[in-house]
Design a protein around this motif. Structure first.
Motif, PDB file in Angstrom:
ATOM      1  N   GLU A 138       0.971  -1.049  -0.145  1.00  0.00           N
ATOM      2  CA  GLU A 138      -0.409  -0.312   0.199  1.00  0.00           C
ATOM      3  C   GLU A 138       0.686   1.048   0.103  1.00  0.00           C
ATOM      4  O   GLU A 138       2.209   1.380   0.780  1.00  0.00           O
ATOM      5  CB  GLU A 138      -0.848  -0.170   1.158  1.00  0.00           C
ATOM      6  CG  GLU A 138      -1.853   1.327   1.716  1.00  0.00           C
ATOM      7  CD  GLU A 138      -2.589   0.634   2.934  1.00  0.00           C
ATOM      8  OE1 GLU A 138      -3.633   0.655   2.915  1.00  0.00           O
ATOM      9  OE2 GLU A 138      -2.106   1.464   3.619  1.00  0.00           O
ATOM     10  N   ILE A 139       1.066   2.348  -1.018  1.00  0.00           N
ATOM     11  CA  ILE A 139       1.418   3.755  -0.873  1.00  0.00           C
ATOM     12  C   ILE A 139      -0.073   4.629  -0.678  1.00  0.00           C
ATOM     13  O   ILE A 139      -1.363   4.388  -0.619  1.00  0.00           O
ATOM     14  CB  ILE A 139       1.627   4.238  -2.169  1.00  0.00           C
ATOM     15  CG1 ILE A 139       2.341   3.078  -2.586  1.00  0.00           C
ATOM     16  CG2 ILE A 139       2.325   5.026  -2.637  1.00  0.00           C
ATOM     17  CD1 ILE A 139       2.594   3.583  -4.698  1.00  0.00           C
ATOM     18  N   SER A 140       0.372   5.578   1.156  1.00  0.00           N
ATOM     19  CA  SER A 140      -0.185   6.064   1.375  1.00  0.00           C
ATOM     20  C   SER A 140       0.642   7.535   1.563  1.00  0.00           C
ATOM     21  O   SER A 140       1.264   7.816   1.336  1.00  0.00           O
ATOM     22  CB  SER A 140      -1.194   5.816   2.473  1.00  0.00           C
ATOM     23  OG  SER A 140       0.110   5.119   3.576  1.00  0.00           O
ATOM     24  N   GLN A 141      -0.521   8.470   1.338  1.00  0.00           N
ATOM     25  CA  GLN A 141      -0.473  10.171   1.908  1.00  0.00           C
ATOM     26  C   GLN A 141      -1.916  10.388   2.795  1.00  0.00           C
ATOM     27  O   GLN A 141      -2.951  10.921   2.185  1.00  0.00           O
ATOM     28  CB  GLN A 141       0.115  10.685   0.331  1.00  0.00           C
ATOM     29  CG  GLN A 141       0.450  11.789   0.755  1.00  0.00           C
ATOM     30  CD  GLN A 141       0.291  13.101  -0.147  1.00  0.00           C
ATOM     31  OE1 GLN A 141      -0.153  13.354  -1.863  1.00  0.00           O
ATOM     32  NE2 GLN A 141       0.419  14.503  -0.101  1.00  0.00           N
ATOM     33  N   GLY A 142      -1.100  10.689   3.886  1.00  0.00           N
ATOM     34  CA  GLY A 142      -2.507  10.684   4.558  1.00  0.00           C
ATOM     35  C   GLY A 142      -3.831  10.073   4.144  1.00  0.00           C
ATOM     36  O   GLY A 142      -3.271   8.389   4.437  1.00  0.00           O
ATOM     37  N   ASP A 143      -4.550  10.433   4.009  1.00  0.00           N
ATOM     38  CA  ASP A 143      -6.794   9.485   4.339  1.00  0.00           C
ATOM     39  C   ASP A 143      -6.205   8.281   2.423  1.00  0.00           C
ATOM     40  O   ASP A 143      -7.334   7.806   2.153  1.00  0.00           O
ATOM     41  CB  ASP A 143      -7.406  10.364   4.056  1.00  0.00           C
ATOM     42  CG  ASP A 143      -7.514  11.015   5.804  1.00  0.00           C
ATOM     43  OD1 ASP A 143      -6.947  10.110   6.684  1.00  0.00           O
ATOM     44  OD2 ASP A 143      -8.138  11.979   6.124  1.00  0.00           O
ATOM     45  N   VAL A 144      -5.292   9.158   2.030  1.00  0.00           N
ATOM     46  CA  VAL A 144      -5.093   8.737   0.130  1.00  0.00           C
ATOM     47  C   VAL A 144      -4.407   7.460   0.180  1.00  0.00           C
ATOM     48  O   VAL A 144      -3.289   7.664   1.155  1.00  0.00           O
ATOM     49  CB  VAL A 144      -5.283   9.836  -0.598  1.00  0.00           C
ATOM     50  CG1 VAL A 144      -4.531   9.423  -2.153  1.00  0.00           C
ATOM     51  CG2 VAL A 144      -5.491  10.704  -0.740  1.00  0.00           C
ATOM     52  N   LYS A 145      -4.950   5.936  -0.340  1.00  0.00           N
ATOM     53  CA  LYS A 145      -3.627   5.244  -0.329  1.00  0.00           C
ATOM     54  C   LYS A 145      -5.025   4.129  -1.501  1.00  0.00           C
ATOM     55  O   LYS A 145      -5.601   4.859  -2.225  1.00  0.00           O
ATOM     56  CB  LYS A 145      -5.077   3.997   1.105  1.00  0.00           C
ATOM     57  CG  LYS A 145      -4.493   4.471   2.244  1.00  0.00           C
ATOM     58  CD  LYS A 145      -4.972   4.024   2.959  1.00  0.00           C
ATOM     59  CE  LYS A 145      -4.446   4.873   4.892  1.00  0.00           C
ATOM     60  NZ  LYS A 145      -4.695   3.747   5.483  1.00  0.00           N
TER      61      LYS A 145
END
Length: 168
Positions: free
Chosen positions: A70-77
């Motif tokens: 999984e790649i995430s930036q804050g709530d965006v995944k």
């Protein structure tokens, strides 16, 4: 945009994936920091953040199979599937990095440069090793050679003066 990465277990370099998040309207998000987390079958690949906008995925030597992270930036995944294949004997060669069109005045949607490499592949198109030395020749629209080089990777940049029409 990329939801799957296929790697050969004989190519240690792996692959770097650019990361760009978008909001619900299709506008680009400001990517300042991302995180990665292995989800399934993590023993066949390694993944790490290589810059604020990219991750590097590498195969584990001698292993093959399918996993995910999984790649995430804050709530965006988003989830990326990793397929590590076992390479067979060398059956031919393929060119990586080719761009049919390079734009001297590149925008967000076009590229001004490409980095070419020639890699050995097996009968199924799976890479069997690292890039090999090759002769690269770039020709103008008349078929006249304007640039030749021998190397394992070759960067071609349309902004370079040697690629302007009428110059050599």
């Amino acid at each position: 945009k990329k939801s799957e990465v296929t790697l050969s277990n004989k190519v240690a370099a792996g692959e770097v994936i650019s990361v760009q998040g978008f909001d619900q309207y299709g506008n680009k998000l400001n990517t300042t920091s991302i995180a990665v987390k292995k989800l399934t079958n993590g023993e066949v690949f390694d993944v790490s953040v290589s810059s604020p906008t990219s991750v590097k995925v590498t195969p584990v030597a001698g292993k093959s199979g399918t996993g995910s992270f999984e790649i995430s930036q804050g709530d965006v995944k988003t989830v990326v599937t990793v397929v590590v294949t076992e390479a067979g004997a060398v059956n031919g060669y393929t060119v990586k990095g080719f761009e049919a069109t390079l734009d001297k005045f590149a925008t967000e949607d076009t590229k001004s440069a490409a980095t070419l490499s020639v890699v050995p592949v097996d009968a199924n198109g799976v890479e069997t090793g690292e890039a090999v030395a090759a002769t690269y020749t770039i020709k103008d629209e008349k078929g006249t050679a304007i640039f030749t080089d021998v190397s394992t990777t070759n960067a071609i940049d349309a902004t370079d003066a040697k690629f302007e029409a009428g110059k050599s």
